[in-house]
Design an enzyme around this catalytic site. Structure first.
Site, PDB file in Angstrom:
ATOM      1  N   ASP A  94       0.863  -1.175   0.000  1.00 49.40           N
ATOM      2  CA  ASP A  94       0.000   0.000   0.000  1.00 49.40           C
ATOM      3  C   ASP A  94       0.901   1.228   0.000  1.00 49.40           C
ATOM      4  O   ASP A  94       1.445   1.621   1.040  1.00 49.40           O
ATOM      5  CB  ASP A  94      -0.907  -0.004   1.237  1.00 49.40           C
TER       6      ASP A  94
ATOM      7  N   TYR B 215      -6.039  16.198  -7.003  1.00 48.73           N
ATOM      8  CA  TYR B 215      -5.351  15.382  -8.007  1.00 48.73           C
ATOM      9  C   TYR B 215      -4.501  16.258  -8.921  1.00 48.73           C
ATOM     10  O   TYR B 215      -3.311  15.986  -9.131  1.00 48.73           O
ATOM     11  CB  TYR B 215      -6.389  14.619  -8.825  1.00 48.73           C
TER      12      TYR B 215
END
Length: 242
Positions: free
Chosen positions: A52, A142
């Site tokens: 992760d 983003y």
């Protein structure tokens, strides 16, 4: 080098990352894939590790594990997540998530791979930015981090060029990945609007992006560094600076 040389790709289990892995494998290179999920495909020169990358400590541990066993001579920081939202709806959790994935993981992996990138005298780093880095509605966290990756790319190019390491960025536009189609199904009105906005009249493919990455990853292309290549079907025309 005594260790086996590898190309390290993050997010290589599917989509653009998979296409980059497959292109590298087609050249006969050994590829290490770091992803939160195992790939549903395989190759005798593909080595996959689950991690992760939004967890810095886990990223450090997997980076240590990989670089202690293999000589990383090419690194593609491809793993990413969009976390859509406007400035009214974006949360600090959204921001932390994309910063950890896009920035922190990339820096941790570059630092871990630096000894073998330097030793090779032909190290290659490719960072996956986005056309959204020029600005895209409902992608505030983003687009900010993808724009930041360009700044990081240019700085690393300055710092590492003397070691024979090139650092470049690829910035895709609308690409027909599984993730894209989840939000934009084939035949949906919004999908048609997106396609109509693309100068070449079609969505990009993961292979389109992989071919751009492969140019930067070539050991022969040592005179190109600090650059951004938009693989966007022309959607940056009139937006990106000359």
């Amino acid at each position: 080098m005594s260790q086996q040389e590898v190309a390290l790709v993050t997010g290589g289990s599917a989509g653009i990352g998979r296409a980059i892995c497959e292109a590298l494998l087609a050249q006969g290179r050994t590829v290490v894939n770091l992803d939160y999920k195992e790939p549903d495909w395989g190759h005798d020169k593909l080595l996959s590790f689950q991690a992760d990358l939004t967890q810095p400590q886990e990223t450090r541990e997997i980076a240590r594990q990989v670089t202690s066993s293999y000589a990383v001579t090419a690194l593609v920081n491809n793993a990413g997540a969009t976390r859509p939202g406007t400035i009214d709806t974006a949360t600090m959790d959204d921001l932390d998530y994309v910063v950890d994935l896009h920035f922190k993981a990339s820096i941790i992996l570059v630092q871990a791979a630096l000894p073998t990138l330097r030793a090779s005298r032909r190290g290659r780093i490719v960072n996956m930015s986005s056309r959204a880095g020029l600005g895209k509605a409902q992608r505030v966290v983003y687009s900010a981090t993808k724009a930041g990756l360009i700044g990081m790319t240019r700085t690393l190019a300055l710092e590492l060029g003397g070691d024979g390491i090139t650092v470049n960025a690829v910035a895709p536009g609308p690409i027909a990945t599984e993730l894209f189609r989840q939000s934009n199904p084939d035949g949906a009105p919004q999908t048609k609007r997106i396609i109509d906005s693309i100068v070449v009249g079609r969505l990009g493919t993961p292979e389109d992006v992989a071919r751009a990455a492969m140019f930067f990853l070539s050991p022969d292309n040592g005179f190109v560094t600090g650059q951004v290549l938009y693989v966007c079907g022309g959607t940056t025309l009139g937006v990106a600076p000359i």
